[in-house]
Design a protein around this motif. Structure first.
Motif, PDB file in Angstrom:
ATOM      1  N   GLN A   1      12.828  15.498  -2.546  1.00  5.79           N
ATOM      2  CA  GLN A   1      12.505  15.809  -3.938  1.00  5.79           C
ATOM      3  C   GLN A   1      11.427  16.880  -4.097  1.00  5.79           C
ATOM      4  O   GLN A   1      11.207  17.363  -5.203  1.00  5.79           O
ATOM      5  N   ALA A   2      10.768  17.262  -3.039  1.00  4.76           N
ATOM      6  CA  ALA A   2       9.613  18.160  -3.126  1.00  4.76           C
ATOM      7  C   ALA A   2       9.936  19.492  -3.795  1.00  4.76           C
ATOM      8  O   ALA A   2       9.103  20.050  -4.494  1.00  4.76           O
ATOM      9  N   ASP A   3      11.117  20.015  -3.595  1.00  5.86           N
ATOM     10  CA  ASP A   3      11.465  21.333  -4.137  1.00  5.86           C
ATOM     11  C   ASP A   3      12.585  21.261  -5.166  1.00  5.86           C
ATOM     12  O   ASP A   3      13.437  22.145  -5.230  1.00  5.86           O
ATOM     13  N   ALA A   4      12.574  20.241  -5.994  1.00  5.44           N
ATOM     14  CA  ALA A   4      13.631  20.075  -6.991  1.00  5.44           C
ATOM     15  C   ALA A   4      13.739  21.294  -7.891  1.00  5.44           C
ATOM     16  O   ALA A   4      14.835  21.682  -8.297  1.00  5.44           O
ATOM     17  N   GLN A   5      12.608  21.921  -8.204  1.00  4.31           N
ATOM     18  CA  GLN A   5      12.625  23.075  -9.102  1.00  4.31           C
ATOM     19  C   GLN A   5      13.475  24.218  -8.552  1.00  4.31           C
ATOM     20  O   GLN A   5      14.010  25.011  -9.324  1.00  4.31           O
ATOM     21  N   GLN A   6      13.625  24.297  -7.251  1.00  2.00           N
ATOM     22  CA  GLN A   6      14.460  25.352  -6.658  1.00  2.00           C
ATOM     23  C   GLN A   6      15.948  25.038  -6.793  1.00  2.00           C
ATOM     24  O   GLN A   6      16.770  25.945  -6.822  1.00  2.00           O
ATOM     25  N   ASP A   7      16.281  23.764  -6.891  1.00  2.00           N
ATOM     26  CA  ASP A   7      17.684  23.344  -6.963  1.00  2.00           C
ATOM     27  C   ASP A   7      18.222  23.289  -8.389  1.00  2.00           C
ATOM     28  O   ASP A   7      19.428  23.285  -8.595  1.00  2.00           O
ATOM     29  N   ILE A   8      17.335  23.224  -9.378  1.00  2.00           N
ATOM     30  CA  ILE A   8      17.740  23.025 -10.768  1.00  2.00           C
ATOM     31  C   ILE A   8      17.683  24.350 -11.526  1.00  2.00           C
ATOM     32  O   ILE A   8      16.660  25.026 -11.535  1.00  2.00           O
ATOM     33  N   ALA A   9      18.785  24.692 -12.199  1.00  2.00           N
ATOM     34  CA  ALA A   9      18.828  25.862 -13.086  1.00  2.00           C
ATOM     35  C   ALA A   9      18.801  25.358 -14.529  1.00  2.00           C
ATOM     36  O   ALA A   9      19.516  24.419 -14.884  1.00  2.00           O
TER      37      ALA A   9
ATOM     38  N   GLN B   1       2.479  11.468  -4.184  1.00  2.49           N
ATOM     39  CA  GLN B   1       2.884  11.869  -2.844  1.00  2.49           C
ATOM     40  C   GLN B   1       4.311  12.416  -2.883  1.00  2.49           C
ATOM     41  O   GLN B   1       5.106  12.026  -3.721  1.00  2.49           O
ATOM     42  N   SER B   2       4.633  13.313  -1.973  1.00  2.00           N
ATOM     43  CA  SER B   2       5.957  13.890  -1.917  1.00  2.00           C
ATOM     44  C   SER B   2       7.007  12.822  -1.614  1.00  2.00           C
ATOM     45  O   SER B   2       6.797  11.941  -0.803  1.00  2.00           O
ATOM     46  N   VAL B   3       8.127  12.915  -2.311  1.00  2.00           N
ATOM     47  CA  VAL B   3       9.234  11.992  -2.104  1.00  2.00           C
ATOM     48  C   VAL B   3      10.283  12.735  -1.275  1.00  2.00           C
ATOM     49  O   VAL B   3      10.654  13.859  -1.623  1.00  2.00           O
ATOM     50  N   PRO B   4      10.775  12.141  -0.185  1.00  2.00           N
ATOM     51  CA  PRO B   4      11.747  12.844   0.659  1.00  2.00           C
ATOM     52  C   PRO B   4      12.922  13.389  -0.149  1.00  2.00           C
ATOM     53  O   PRO B   4      13.515  12.690  -0.963  1.00  2.00           O
TER      54      PRO B   4
ATOM     55  N   GLY C   1       6.781  15.742  -7.939  1.00  2.00           N
ATOM     56  CA  GLY C   1       5.676  16.599  -8.351  1.00  2.00           C
ATOM     57  C   GLY C   1       6.011  18.033  -8.661  1.00  2.00           C
ATOM     58  O   GLY C   1       5.154  18.771  -9.141  1.00  2.00           O
ATOM     59  N   SER C   2       7.228  18.494  -8.403  1.00  2.00           N
ATOM     60  CA  SER C   2       7.535  19.887  -8.716  1.00  2.00           C
ATOM     61  C   SER C   2       7.865  20.033 -10.193  1.00  2.00           C
ATOM     62  O   SER C   2       8.161  19.060 -10.882  1.00  2.00           O
ATOM     63  N   SER C   3       7.778  21.252 -10.673  1.00  2.00           N
ATOM     64  CA  SER C   3       8.100  21.530 -12.074  1.00  2.00           C
ATOM     65  C   SER C   3       8.627  22.946 -12.197  1.00  2.00           C
ATOM     66  O   SER C   3       8.477  23.764 -11.291  1.00  2.00           O
ATOM     67  N   LYS C   4       9.251  23.214 -13.338  1.00  2.00           N
ATOM     68  CA  LYS C   4       9.808  24.542 -13.599  1.00  2.00           C
ATOM     69  C   LYS C   4       9.556  24.865 -15.060  1.00  2.00           C
ATOM     70  O   LYS C   4       9.908  24.082 -15.947  1.00  2.00           O
ATOM     71  N   THR C   5       8.927  26.016 -15.313  1.00  2.00           N
ATOM     72  CA  THR C   5       8.645  26.456 -16.679  1.00  2.00           C
ATOM     73  C   THR C   5       9.591  27.583 -17.023  1.00  2.00           C
ATOM     74  O   THR C   5       9.744  28.532 -16.254  1.00  2.00           O
ATOM     75  N   VAL C   6      10.210  27.470 -18.185  1.00  2.00           N
ATOM     76  CA  VAL C   6      11.131  28.498 -18.676  1.00  2.00           C
ATOM     77  C   VAL C   6      10.699  28.913 -20.079  1.00  2.00           C
ATOM     78  O   VAL C   6       9.990  28.182 -20.771  1.00  2.00           O
ATOM     79  N   SER C   7      11.165  30.069 -20.490  1.00  2.00           N
ATOM     80  CA  SER C   7      10.875  30.594 -21.820  1.00  2.00           C
ATOM     81  C   SER C   7      12.054  30.279 -22.742  1.00  2.00           C
ATOM     82  O   SER C   7      13.180  30.646 -22.453  1.00  2.00           O
ATOM     83  N   ALA C   8      11.768  29.602 -23.848  1.00  2.00           N
ATOM     84  CA  ALA C   8      12.812  29.243 -24.792  1.00  2.00           C
ATOM     85  C   ALA C   8      12.672  30.088 -26.054  1.00  2.00           C
ATOM     86  O   ALA C   8      11.610  30.102 -26.679  1.00  2.00           O
TER      87      ALA C   8
ATOM     88  N   THR D   1       0.831  -1.196   0.000  1.00  2.00           N
ATOM     89  CA  THR D   1       0.000   0.000   0.000  1.00  2.00           C
ATOM     90  C   THR D   1       0.868   1.250   0.000  1.00  2.00           C
ATOM     91  O   THR D   1       0.609   2.187  -0.723  1.00  2.00           O
ATOM     92  N   HIS D   2       1.928   1.278   0.778  1.00  2.00           N
ATOM     93  CA  HIS D   2       2.820   2.442   0.853  1.00  2.00           C
ATOM     94  C   HIS D   2       3.467   2.719  -0.495  1.00  2.00           C
ATOM     95  O   HIS D   2       3.555   3.859  -0.921  1.00  2.00           O
ATOM     96  N   ALA D   3       3.881   1.682  -1.206  1.00  2.00           N
ATOM     97  CA  ALA D   3       4.506   1.862  -2.512  1.00  2.00           C
ATOM     98  C   ALA D   3       3.518   2.451  -3.502  1.00  2.00           C
ATOM     99  O   ALA D   3       3.874   3.274  -4.326  1.00  2.00           O
ATOM    100  N   GLN D   4       2.262   2.069  -3.424  1.00  2.00           N
ATOM    101  CA  GLN D   4       1.258   2.635  -4.309  1.00  2.00           C
ATOM    102  C   GLN D   4       1.049   4.112  -4.011  1.00  2.00           C
ATOM    103  O   GLN D   4       0.866   4.910  -4.903  1.00  2.00           O
ATOM    104  N   GLU D   5       1.089   4.494  -2.757  1.00  2.00           N
ATOM    105  CA  GLU D   5       0.962   5.904  -2.399  1.00  2.00           C
ATOM    106  C   GLU D   5       2.124   6.694  -2.977  1.00  2.00           C
ATOM    107  O   GLU D   5       1.951   7.809  -3.421  1.00  2.00           O
TER     108      GLU D   5
END
Length: 163
Positions: free
Chosen positions: A36-44, A31-34, A149-156, A22-26
């Motif tokens: 990883q929640a704010d990956a968009q802040q770490d990636i340029a 669900q947030s992965v430890p 679940g995070s994402s980052k949108t940029v203008s190309a 059940t936990h693996a399905q969640e």
């Protein structure tokens, strides 16, 4: 008596494994992965551009960019989308392009404190089914999606091969 103890032990083992399933399905349900929640802040995302072919119907529309992971945590890119393309897939200029190449950007590890460059002379993305109306704009949105679940949108910027 021995078979009874075996049956009890088997039931106990099965009940211990059920919550893990059940936990693996969640985990896979958004669900947030430890870590990883704010990956968009770490990636340029830099040096991004969408290159149009030099002639109508002759060539490919390609996306080039660099990804820098500025954190001390490895992140995972899970997808790249743009309204300018029906689909964006992985592509390599000089190698055979397999299903693994095409799906590269759906499970790409971004190592900690590392820059990965995706330029025309190697791995980059191919815009399949380009949307002509969107490509008339000077810039298009490109969204990078990350595990957790995070994402980052940029203008190309949209450039033609003649530029």
């Amino acid at each position: 008596m021995k078979p009874l103890y075996q049956a009890i032990l088997a039931c106990a083992l099965i009940s211990l494994t059920a919550p893990r399933t059940t936990h693996a399905q969640e985990h896979g349900s958004g669900q947030s992965v430890p870590g990883q929640a704010d990956a968009q802040q770490d990636i340029a995302i830099t040096d991004i551009s969408l290159h149009l072919p030099s002639t109508q119907g002759g060539g490919r529309t390609e996306l080039y960019f660099s990804l820098t992971n500025n954190s001390h945590t490895t992140h995972l890119l899970t997808g790249v989308v743009s309204p300018a393309c029906g689909t964006l897939v992985g592509y390599h200029t000089d190698q055979e392009n397999t299903s693994g190449t095409r799906s590269l950007f759906q499970h790409l590890a971004l190592p900690e404190t590392t820059t990965l460059v995706f330029a025309g002379a190697g791995y980059h993305m191919l815009c399949v089914n380009p949307v002509a109306q969107v490509l008339t704009q000077p810039n298009v949105a490109v969204t990078f999606q990350f595990l957790g679940g995070s994402s980052k949108t940029v203008s190309a910027p949209v450039t033609s091969a003649t530029q």
